[in-house]
Design a protein around this motif. Structure first.
Motif, PDB file in Angstrom:
ATOM      1  N   SER A  31       0.654  -1.268   0.038  1.00  0.00           N
ATOM      2  CA  SER A  31      -0.114  -0.026  -0.166  1.00  0.00           C
ATOM      3  C   SER A  31       0.967   1.156  -0.213  1.00  0.00           C
ATOM      4  CB  SER A  31      -0.932  -0.049   1.176  1.00  0.00           C
ATOM      5  OG  SER A  31      -0.281   0.120   2.390  1.00  0.00           O
ATOM      6  N   CYS A  32       1.954   1.231   0.499  1.00  0.00           N
ATOM      7  CA  CYS A  32       2.994   2.374   0.766  1.00  0.00           C
ATOM      8  C   CYS A  32       4.184   2.207  -0.596  1.00  0.00           C
ATOM      9  CB  CYS A  32       3.432   2.446   1.923  1.00  0.00           C
ATOM     10  SG  CYS A  32       2.459   3.097   3.272  1.00  0.00           S
ATOM     11  N   HIS A  33       4.777   1.033  -0.511  1.00  0.00           N
ATOM     12  CA  HIS A  33       5.763   0.663  -1.280  1.00  0.00           C
ATOM     13  C   HIS A  33       5.459   0.343  -2.673  1.00  0.00           C
ATOM     14  CE1 HIS A  33       8.551   1.523   1.957  1.00  0.00           C
ATOM     15  NE2 HIS A  33       7.891   0.719   2.606  1.00  0.00           N
ATOM     16  N   GLN A  34       4.320   0.207  -3.110  1.00  0.00           N
ATOM     17  CA  GLN A  34       3.619  -0.259  -4.226  1.00  0.00           C
ATOM     18  C   GLN A  34       3.707  -1.778  -4.347  1.00  0.00           C
ATOM     19  OE1 GLN A  34       1.748   2.083  -5.772  1.00  0.00           O
ATOM     20  NE2 GLN A  34       2.288   2.866  -3.815  1.00  0.00           N
ATOM     21  N   ALA A  35       3.100  -2.179  -5.377  1.00  0.00           N
ATOM     22  CA  ALA A  35       3.183  -3.788  -5.578  1.00  0.00           C
ATOM     23  C   ALA A  35       4.389  -4.029  -6.248  1.00  0.00           C
ATOM     24  CB  ALA A  35       1.693  -4.363  -6.414  1.00  0.00           C
ATOM     25  N   ASN A  36       5.179  -3.195  -6.994  1.00  0.00           N
ATOM     26  CA  ASN A  36       6.106  -3.622  -7.697  1.00  0.00           C
ATOM     27  C   ASN A  36       7.434  -3.153  -6.846  1.00  0.00           C
ATOM     28  OD1 ASN A  36       6.300  -0.651  -7.786  1.00  0.00           O
ATOM     29  ND2 ASN A  36       6.187  -0.758 -10.030  1.00  0.00           N
ATOM     30  N   GLY A  37       7.246  -2.638  -5.591  1.00  0.00           N
ATOM     31  CA  GLY A  37       8.384  -2.158  -4.477  1.00  0.00           C
ATOM     32  C   GLY A  37       8.852  -0.974  -5.202  1.00  0.00           C
ATOM     33  N   GLN A  38       8.541  -0.406  -5.984  1.00  0.00           N
ATOM     34  CA  GLN A  38       9.227   0.904  -6.543  1.00  0.00           C
ATOM     35  C   GLN A  38       8.926   2.004  -5.551  1.00  0.00           C
ATOM     36  OE1 GLN A  38      11.569   1.153  -8.813  1.00  0.00           O
ATOM     37  NE2 GLN A  38      11.271  -1.212  -8.906  1.00  0.00           N
ATOM     38  N   GLY A  39       7.859   2.123  -4.630  1.00  0.00           N
ATOM     39  CA  GLY A  39       7.693   3.130  -3.762  1.00  0.00           C
ATOM     40  C   GLY A  39       7.277   4.291  -4.588  1.00  0.00           C
ATOM     41  N   LEU A  40       6.875   5.391  -3.963  1.00  0.00           N
ATOM     42  CA  LEU A  40       6.293   6.666  -4.468  1.00  0.00           C
ATOM     43  C   LEU A  40       7.642   7.641  -4.378  1.00  0.00           C
ATOM     44  CD1 LEU A  40       2.596   6.533  -3.415  1.00  0.00           C
ATOM     45  CD2 LEU A  40       3.601   6.366  -5.686  1.00  0.00           C
ATOM     46  N   PRO A  41       7.929   8.180  -5.170  1.00  0.00           N
ATOM     47  CA  PRO A  41       9.230   9.299  -4.880  1.00  0.00           C
ATOM     48  C   PRO A  41       8.612  10.451  -4.227  1.00  0.00           C
ATOM     49  CG  PRO A  41       9.042   8.651  -7.308  1.00  0.00           C
ATOM     50  CD  PRO A  41       7.826   8.040  -6.590  1.00  0.00           C
ATOM     51  N   GLY A  42       9.567  10.715  -3.324  1.00  0.00           N
ATOM     52  CA  GLY A  42       9.290  11.774  -2.280  1.00  0.00           C
ATOM     53  C   GLY A  42       8.307  11.498  -1.105  1.00  0.00           C
ATOM     54  N   ALA A  43       7.620  10.189  -1.104  1.00  0.00           N
ATOM     55  CA  ALA A  43       6.800   9.783  -0.315  1.00  0.00           C
ATOM     56  C   ALA A  43       7.272   8.721   0.444  1.00  0.00           C
ATOM     57  CB  ALA A  43       5.358   9.842  -0.637  1.00  0.00           C
ATOM     58  N   PHE A  44       7.237   7.478  -0.305  1.00  0.00           N
ATOM     59  CA  PHE A  44       7.771   6.101   0.049  1.00  0.00           C
ATOM     60  C   PHE A  44       9.056   5.577  -0.373  1.00  0.00           C
ATOM     61  CE2 PHE A  44       3.084   6.562   0.741  1.00  0.00           C
ATOM     62  CZ  PHE A  44       3.034   6.685   2.116  1.00  0.00           C
ATOM     63  N   PRO A  45      10.030   5.345  -0.006  1.00  0.00           N
ATOM     64  CA  PRO A  45      11.157   4.686  -0.387  1.00  0.00           C
ATOM     65  C   PRO A  45      10.962   3.204  -1.315  1.00  0.00           C
ATOM     66  CG  PRO A  45      11.445   4.318   1.811  1.00  0.00           C
ATOM     67  CD  PRO A  45      10.184   5.373   1.422  1.00  0.00           C
ATOM     68  N   PRO A  46      11.631   3.266  -2.427  1.00  0.00           N
ATOM     69  CA  PRO A  46      11.639   1.929  -3.124  1.00  0.00           C
ATOM     70  C   PRO A  46      12.115   0.923  -2.151  1.00  0.00           C
ATOM     71  CG  PRO A  46      13.447   3.266  -4.084  1.00  0.00           C
ATOM     72  CD  PRO A  46      12.585   4.043  -2.872  1.00  0.00           C
ATOM     73  N   LEU A  47      11.804  -0.510  -2.198  1.00  0.00           N
ATOM     74  CA  LEU A  47      12.289  -1.474  -1.674  1.00  0.00           C
ATOM     75  C   LEU A  47      12.987  -2.321  -2.766  1.00  0.00           C
ATOM     76  CD1 LEU A  47       9.538  -2.474   0.528  1.00  0.00           C
ATOM     77  CD2 LEU A  47      11.274  -1.240   1.219  1.00  0.00           C
ATOM     78  N   ALA A  48      12.334  -2.397  -4.079  1.00  0.00           N
ATOM     79  CA  ALA A  48      13.095  -3.180  -5.069  1.00  0.00           C
ATOM     80  C   ALA A  48      14.489  -2.496  -5.349  1.00  0.00           C
ATOM     81  CB  ALA A  48      12.082  -2.852  -6.386  1.00  0.00           C
ATOM     82  N   GLY A  49      15.507  -3.445  -5.536  1.00  0.00           N
ATOM     83  CA  GLY A  49      16.934  -2.745  -5.485  1.00  0.00           C
ATOM     84  C   GLY A  49      17.598  -2.340  -4.335  1.00  0.00           C
ATOM     85  N   HIS A  50      16.883  -1.740  -3.478  1.00  0.00           N
ATOM     86  CA  HIS A  50      17.379  -1.198  -2.308  1.00  0.00           C
ATOM     87  C   HIS A  50      17.725  -2.289  -0.964  1.00  0.00           C
ATOM     88  CE1 HIS A  50      18.827   1.904   0.902  1.00  0.00           C
ATOM     89  NE2 HIS A  50      17.742   1.607   1.510  1.00  0.00           N
ATOM     90  N   VAL A  51      16.642  -2.981  -1.065  1.00  0.00           N
ATOM     91  CA  VAL A  51      17.052  -4.112   0.030  1.00  0.00           C
ATOM     92  C   VAL A  51      18.017  -5.155  -0.153  1.00  0.00           C
ATOM     93  CG1 VAL A  51      15.728  -6.141   1.238  1.00  0.00           C
ATOM     94  CG2 VAL A  51      14.505  -3.921   0.764  1.00  0.00           C
ATOM     95  N   PRO A  52      18.325  -5.450  -1.197  1.00  0.00           N
ATOM     96  CA  PRO A  52      19.632  -5.936  -1.537  1.00  0.00           C
ATOM     97  C   PRO A  52      20.815  -5.484  -1.051  1.00  0.00           C
ATOM     98  CG  PRO A  52      18.094  -6.677  -3.329  1.00  0.00           C
ATOM     99  CD  PRO A  52      17.557  -5.544  -2.577  1.00  0.00           C
ATOM    100  N   GLU A  53      20.852  -4.108  -1.315  1.00  0.00           N
ATOM    101  CA  GLU A  53      21.968  -3.181  -1.011  1.00  0.00           C
ATOM    102  C   GLU A  53      22.250  -3.244   0.385  1.00  0.00           C
ATOM    103  OE1 GLU A  53      20.984   0.621  -2.664  1.00  0.00           O
ATOM    104  OE2 GLU A  53      21.672  -0.030  -4.595  1.00  0.00           O
ATOM    105  N   ILE A  54      21.075  -3.304   1.205  1.00  0.00           N
ATOM    106  CA  ILE A  54      21.001  -3.211   2.693  1.00  0.00           C
ATOM    107  C   ILE A  54      21.574  -4.606   3.095  1.00  0.00           C
ATOM    108  CG2 ILE A  54      19.769  -2.987   4.731  1.00  0.00           C
ATOM    109  CD1 ILE A  54      17.990  -1.135   3.185  1.00  0.00           C
ATOM    110  N   LEU A  55      21.098  -5.545   2.582  1.00  0.00           N
ATOM    111  CA  LEU A  55      21.317  -6.899   2.982  1.00  0.00           C
ATOM    112  C   LEU A  55      23.091  -7.295   2.770  1.00  0.00           C
ATOM    113  CD1 LEU A  55      18.519  -9.162   1.742  1.00  0.00           C
ATOM    114  CD2 LEU A  55      18.946  -8.525   4.361  1.00  0.00           C
ATOM    115  N   ALA A  56      23.608  -6.601   1.971  1.00  0.00           N
ATOM    116  CA  ALA A  56      25.048  -6.744   1.480  1.00  0.00           C
ATOM    117  C   ALA A  56      25.927  -6.118   2.656  1.00  0.00           C
ATOM    118  CB  ALA A  56      25.376  -6.200   0.049  1.00  0.00           C
ATOM    119  N   LYS A  57      25.338  -5.173   3.412  1.00  0.00           N
ATOM    120  CA  LYS A  57      26.081  -4.614   4.210  1.00  0.00           C
ATOM    121  C   LYS A  57      26.400  -5.051   5.548  1.00  0.00           C
ATOM    122  CE  LYS A  57      25.050   0.159   2.666  1.00  0.00           C
ATOM    123  NZ  LYS A  57      24.339   1.461   2.938  1.00  0.00           N
ATOM    124  N   LYS A  58      27.412  -4.968   6.132  1.00  0.00           N
ATOM    125  CA  LYS A  58      27.484  -5.560   7.689  1.00  0.00           C
ATOM    126  C   LYS A  58      26.277  -5.108   8.514  1.00  0.00           C
ATOM    127  CE  LYS A  58      30.870  -5.803  11.413  1.00  0.00           C
ATOM    128  NZ  LYS A  58      29.970  -5.589  12.622  1.00  0.00           N
TER     129      LYS A  58
END
Length: 92
Positions: A31-58
């Motif tokens: 409902s916030c990050h959208q069904a495709n995980g792309q988020g809404l610019p300025g309102a809700f951040p994308p999860l698609a592509g960003h979560v793997p970046e976070i997981l790669a960090k310590k």
């Protein structure tokens, strides 16, 4: 804190076995990050592509678990875009 994180992980894994990840995403996140995980610019951040970046960090997994369980409030930067909002907690 580590013990709480372990308990929370067990609870989340239990939820994940009861429902598919896609169903959980659709129920809680889309409902916030959208069904495709792309988020809404300025309102809700994308999860698609960003979560793997976070997981790669310590400690990335711990960070994501904490965000889901305890929520997140305040300014963050994702893919060069600043977001300043609030994500509700799922957990205790």
């Amino acid at each position: 804190m580590r013990k709480l994180g372990f308990v929370a992980l067990v609870v989340l894994l239990g939820l994940a076995t009861a429902q598919s990840g896609q169903a959980l995403f659709g129920q809680y996140c889309a409902s916030c990050h959208q069904a495709n995980g792309q988020g809404l610019p300025g309102a809700f951040p994308p999860l698609a592509g960003h979560v793997p970046e976070i997981l790669a960090k310590k400690d990335g997994r711990t960070y994501l678990l904490d965000v889901v369980l305890f929520g997140l409030q305040g300014q963050i930067k994702v893919k060069g875009q600043t977001y300043n909002g609030s994500m509700p907690a799922w957990g205790p």
